[in-house]
Design an enzyme around this catalytic site. Sequence first.
Site, PDB file in Angstrom:
ATOM      1  N   ALA A  68       0.846  -1.198   0.000  1.00  0.00           N
ATOM      2  CA  ALA A  68       0.000   0.000   0.000  1.00  0.00           C
ATOM      3  C   ALA A  68       0.878   1.243   0.000  1.00  0.00           C
ATOM      4  CB  ALA A  68      -0.889  -0.011   1.229  1.00  0.00           C
ATOM      5  N   GLY A 113       1.258  -5.647   0.625  1.00  0.00           N
ATOM      6  CA  GLY A 113       0.276  -5.879  -0.433  1.00  0.00           C
ATOM      7  C   GLY A 113       0.892  -6.390  -1.729  1.00  0.00           C
ATOM      8  N   GLU A 116       0.951  -9.953  -1.213  1.00  0.00           N
ATOM      9  CA  GLU A 116      -0.453 -10.398  -1.225  1.00  0.00           C
ATOM     10  C   GLU A 116      -1.013 -10.451  -2.651  1.00  0.00           C
ATOM     11  OE1 GLU A 116      -1.513  -7.468   1.863  1.00  0.00           O
ATOM     12  OE2 GLU A 116      -2.493  -9.153   2.869  1.00  0.00           O
ATOM     13  N   GLU A 136       3.769  -6.175   7.331  1.00  0.00           N
ATOM     14  CA  GLU A 136       2.775  -5.313   7.975  1.00  0.00           C
ATOM     15  C   GLU A 136       2.955  -5.185   9.482  1.00  0.00           C
ATOM     16  OE1 GLU A 136       2.134  -7.461   5.578  1.00  0.00           O
ATOM     17  OE2 GLU A 136       0.703  -6.623   4.143  1.00  0.00           O
TER      18      GLU A 136
HETATM   19  N1  COA Z   1       4.405   3.670  -0.179  1.00  0.00           N
HETATM   20  C1  COA Z   1       4.755   4.871  -0.674  1.00  0.00           C
HETATM   21  N2  COA Z   1       5.984   5.154  -1.132  1.00  0.00           N
HETATM   22  C2  COA Z   1       6.861   4.136  -1.134  1.00  0.00           C
HETATM   23  C3  COA Z   1       6.567   2.858  -0.637  1.00  0.00           C
HETATM   24  C4  COA Z   1       5.270   2.629  -0.151  1.00  0.00           C
HETATM   25  N3  COA Z   1       4.866   1.428   0.294  1.00  0.00           N
HETATM   26  N4  COA Z   1       7.674   2.086  -0.745  1.00  0.00           N
HETATM   27  C5  COA Z   1       8.621   2.860  -1.290  1.00  0.00           C
HETATM   28  N5  COA Z   1       8.148   4.098  -1.511  1.00  0.00           N
HETATM   29  C6  COA Z   1       8.847   5.252  -2.082  1.00  0.00           C
HETATM   30  C7  COA Z   1       9.859   5.813  -1.095  1.00  0.00           C
HETATM   31  O1  COA Z   1       9.234   6.660  -0.162  1.00  0.00           O
HETATM   32  C8  COA Z   1      10.781   6.558  -2.029  1.00  0.00           C
HETATM   33  O2  COA Z   1      10.227   7.768  -2.421  1.00  0.00           O
HETATM   34  P1  COA Z   1      10.966   9.180  -2.019  1.00  0.00           P
HETATM   35  O3  COA Z   1      12.336   9.066  -2.594  1.00  0.00           O
HETATM   36  O4  COA Z   1      10.105  10.200  -2.650  1.00  0.00           O
HETATM   37  O5  COA Z   1      10.943   9.199  -0.532  1.00  0.00           O
HETATM   38  C9  COA Z   1      10.794   5.669  -3.252  1.00  0.00           C
HETATM   39  O6  COA Z   1       9.635   4.853  -3.178  1.00  0.00           O
HETATM   40  C10 COA Z   1      11.990   4.751  -3.294  1.00  0.00           C
HETATM   41  O7  COA Z   1      12.057   4.064  -2.057  1.00  0.00           O
HETATM   42  P2  COA Z   1      13.346   4.074  -1.103  1.00  0.00           P
HETATM   43  O8  COA Z   1      12.877   3.817   0.295  1.00  0.00           O
HETATM   44  O9  COA Z   1      14.167   5.303  -1.335  1.00  0.00           O
HETATM   45  O10 COA Z   1      14.126   2.833  -1.688  1.00  0.00           O
HETATM   46  P3  COA Z   1      14.953   1.741  -0.886  1.00  0.00           P
HETATM   47  O11 COA Z   1      15.510   0.847  -1.931  1.00  0.00           O
HETATM   48  O12 COA Z   1      15.878   2.408   0.069  1.00  0.00           O
HETATM   49  O13 COA Z   1      13.848   0.946  -0.024  1.00  0.00           O
HETATM   50  C11 COA Z   1      11.781  -0.233   0.377  1.00  0.00           C
HETATM   51  C12 COA Z   1      12.760   0.330  -0.658  1.00  0.00           C
HETATM   52  C13 COA Z   1      10.584  -0.753  -0.421  1.00  0.00           C
HETATM   53  C14 COA Z   1      12.423  -1.360   1.150  1.00  0.00           C
HETATM   54  C15 COA Z   1      11.338   0.846   1.369  1.00  0.00           C
HETATM   55  O14 COA Z   1      10.920   1.984   0.647  1.00  0.00           O
HETATM   56  C16 COA Z   1      10.217   0.402   2.243  1.00  0.00           C
HETATM   57  O15 COA Z   1      10.439  -0.241   3.267  1.00  0.00           O
HETATM   58  N6  COA Z   1       8.946   0.732   1.873  1.00  0.00           N
HETATM   59  C17 COA Z   1       7.806   0.341   2.624  1.00  0.00           C
HETATM   60  C18 COA Z   1       7.398  -1.061   2.202  1.00  0.00           C
HETATM   61  C19 COA Z   1       6.343  -1.639   3.113  1.00  0.00           C
HETATM   62  O16 COA Z   1       6.510  -1.779   4.295  1.00  0.00           O
HETATM   63  N7  COA Z   1       5.220  -2.016   2.496  1.00  0.00           N
HETATM   64  C20 COA Z   1       4.137  -2.615   3.200  1.00  0.00           C
HETATM   65  C21 COA Z   1       3.003  -1.690   3.238  1.00  0.00           C
HETATM   66  S1  COA Z   1       1.666  -2.415   4.133  1.00  0.00           S
END
Ligand code: COA
Length: 263
Positions: A68, A113, A116, A136
């Site tokens: 999400a 998600g 999922e 999550e």
């Molecule tokens: N929602 C919104 N934006 C997201 C996102 C999410 N779930 N996952 C990544 N992004 C965005 C980041 O905020 C970043 O944008 P920004 O540069 O404008 O801040 C961009 O995508 C790139 O992500 P970044 O975190 O810089 O890359 P990374 O390689 O260091 O890490 C992840 C990638 C996916 C591991 C990390 O972003 C993360 O943990 N995201 C959350 C994932 C999560 O927990 N999802 C479950 C949701 S229920």
Amino acid sequence: MTTATEPLLVAREGAVAILTLNRADRMNAVDLATLAALRAAVDELWGDTEVRAVIVTGAGEKAFCAGADLKERAGMTPAQVRRFLKNIREVMGEIEHLPKPVIAAVNGLALGGGTELALACDIRIAADNASMGLTEATLAIIPGAGGTQRLPRLVGKGRAKELIFTGRRVDAAEALAIGLVEDVVPAAELLDRAKALALRIVENTGPVAIAQAKFAINRGMEVDLESGLAIEAKAYEVTIPTKDRTEALRAFGEKRKPVFTGE
Ligand code: COA
């Protein structure tokens, strides 16, 4: 041919539809607009008998889907969060029960998600750089798009609990070892391999048979064996009056490849 733009690309290659989550700069996170586009695309696929297999993947080389959109989520009221969850649960269900095979081509990170979504598909092929997880609980929530139900059904209760309780991610090799994905392939070959699988189904099988096999497996796995066998019998029954079944028997006798029309 590409028929839509942001945030979801819908492409057609013959009888195969390819849905590509198209927010690479957000790791293909699902926001309300993406969810609406996904729902509309899946709805369209339900009625389109010319599409015989579907591939779901993510744009770019880093992520299949990071779950999400947490930035959008931060601005939502509890009521809006509830509606989003209901919506995404329904969309996952529509994908799971689409009467044609859906293949997830997991091209990188699949978190929350994202995993999922892959779980709602019929078959998962992961790139060797994939990383999957139901993260999550680390956000003080639980998987809400089917993860608590579909993950244990695929990998077993104990492993699912370990993964959901810790929010631990698995790499492609571990995903394969625990049965979370069916195949791992080099990242550069992922889409071609997914297409080859889709074509193998499309070119060699009857569409009614595939729809009924999917129905029997999906519904039969949720009930006791006797009921499951009854579901199988009913599903088989649907194939008996089809022209495709008669065509297959005729083609066998004539030593040629059958031509199936889905009738
Ligand atoms: N929602 C919104 N934006 C997201 C996102 C999410 N779930 N996952 C990544 N992004 C965005 C980041 O905020 C970043 O944008 P920004 O540069 O404008 O801040 C961009 O995508 C790139 O992500 P970044 O975190 O810089 O890359 P990374 O390689 O260091 O890490 C992840 C990638 C996916 C591991 C990390 O972003 C993360 O943990 N995201 C959350 C994932 C999560 O927990 N999802 C479950 C949701 S229920």
